[in-house]
Design an enzyme around this catalytic site. Structure first.
Site, PDB file in Angstrom:
ATOM      1  CG  HIS A  83      -2.032  -1.031   1.077  1.00 20.62           C
ATOM      2  ND1 HIS A  83      -2.779  -1.466   2.144  1.00 20.62           N
ATOM      3  CD2 HIS A  83      -2.481  -1.729  -0.007  1.00 20.62           C
ATOM      4  CE1 HIS A  83      -3.644  -2.378   1.719  1.00 20.62           C
ATOM      5  NE2 HIS A  83      -3.480  -2.565   0.422  1.00 20.62           N
ATOM      6  CG  HIS A 117      -2.006   3.023  10.143  1.00 20.01           C
ATOM      7  ND1 HIS A 117      -2.144   4.155   9.380  1.00 20.01           N
ATOM      8  CD2 HIS A 117      -1.819   2.000   9.276  1.00 20.01           C
ATOM      9  CE1 HIS A 117      -2.058   3.830   8.089  1.00 20.01           C
ATOM     10  NE2 HIS A 117      -1.862   2.523   7.997  1.00 20.01           N
TER      11      HIS A 117
HETATM   12 ZN   LIG Z   1      -2.362  -1.082   4.361  1.00 16.35          ZN
END
Ligand SMILES: [Zn+2]
Length: 309
Positions: free
Chosen positions: A86, A204
């Site tokens: 990603h 994250h």
């Molecule tokens: Zn991702």
């Protein structure tokens, strides 16, 4: 070319200091870790060898920040570990590869083919040595088919470190974008076999939302409430809630407690003794929880806009 030029300008001119957090480490360890926030809620990492002036970057989406921290630390970047393809994890690979000829860029099979600038596709269980540091590749497919986590063992009292991208988060896990509940169950089962003292460096800052979901499942669970309060205080002070440890994750992460009858009860599925069914329901529940939360936030901001105008 202009990108290389701007990098050199930054390097020579000093530029602004990149915001980076030092992760405390023991004096005898082989490496130290810097956590570098990027985009709205991503974390990049720099693993710096204590024996030679070299570093490895993990998921360096913002190449300028990575190079700026390398300059501040006086180290050369020799490799990039990419947890998955990603763009918010691999988006800086090409610029780093352009700026640093010979840079090793690793990603897991089969994500490697769709990850920029990869020089080496790695497989499950593979081990390697970069910047004099031994690491192990752990296949953790589900969020993407080729998602790879990277494990560095500790020495001389240093806790091991796990870089798990979007597979395991503090109190949560990644979306099942290219895999099933079985894939996530197997991936997480692989990770929880690591030593409980392993520090979890995820991709994250999602901890507050994840703990809110966990608390919604078990409102009476005081440990969850306490960890949510602590996480909210850390975020209010501008501090990261990462890393946690695997021991903490085993206590508070519902996705690691799929065999716990309390979780099955919380899902109003007391007959659920199948961890895959629990995993699947947990993920669906979290997706709905996040969606509803976003709708409420949007409605409140629209309301306050009209009230103030
Ligand atoms: Zn991702």
């Amino acid at each position: 070319m202009d990108r290389i030029f701007s990098w050199w300008q930054g390097l020579l001119g000093g530029g602004e200091k990149a915001l980076a957090h030092d992760i405390p480490h023991s004096a005898g360890g082989d490496y130290r870790i810097k956590m570098i926030p990027a985009l709205s809620d991503n974390y990049m990492y720099l693993i710096i060898s204590c024996r030679e002036p070299k570093a490895i970057a993990v998921d360096p989406v913002d190449s300028d920040k990575i190079l700026s921290v390398c300059e501040e630390e006086g180290v050369s970047l020799v490799a990039v570990l990419t947890t998955h393809c990603h763009a918010d994890h691999s988006g800086g690979n090409q610029r780093l590869a352009d700026a640093l000829p010979g840079l090793a860029v690793l990603a897991g099979q089969p994500d490697a083919a769709r990850t920029p600038a990869v020089t080496e596709a790695v497989s499950a269980g593979e081990t390697g040595c970069l910047a004099g540091l031994q690491f192990q590749c752990l296949a953790t497919p589900c969020h993407t088919r080729g998602h790879m986590s990277f494990f560095l063992d500790g020495r001389d009292g240093q806790a091991p470190a796990l870089f798990c991208g979007d597979t395991l988060f503090v109190a949560g896990c990644g979306r099942f974008m290219e895999g099933s509940a079985l894939d996530m169950h197997e991936s997480l089962s692989r990770l929880v076999k690591l030593p409980p003292s392993t520090r979890v460096f995820c991709g994250h800052e999602y901890t507050v939302g994840n703990l809110k979901y966990a608390c919604s499942l078990e409102p009476e669970n005081e440990l969850l409430q306490e960890r949510l309060r602590a996480a909210e205080e850390q975020r209010a002070a501008g501090l990261p809630t990462v890393p946690s440890t695997l021991a903490e994750e085993l206590e508070h992460n519902p996705f690691l407690r799929t065999r716990d009858p309390k979780i099955a009860d919380a899902l109003r599925c007391p007959e659920c003794n199948d961890p895959l069914e629990v995993m699947s329901r947990l993920r669906r529940g979290k997706d709905t929880f996040t969606f509803v939360g976003k709708v409420i936030t949007l409605a409140l901001s629209i309301q306050s806009y009209f009230q103030s105008s």
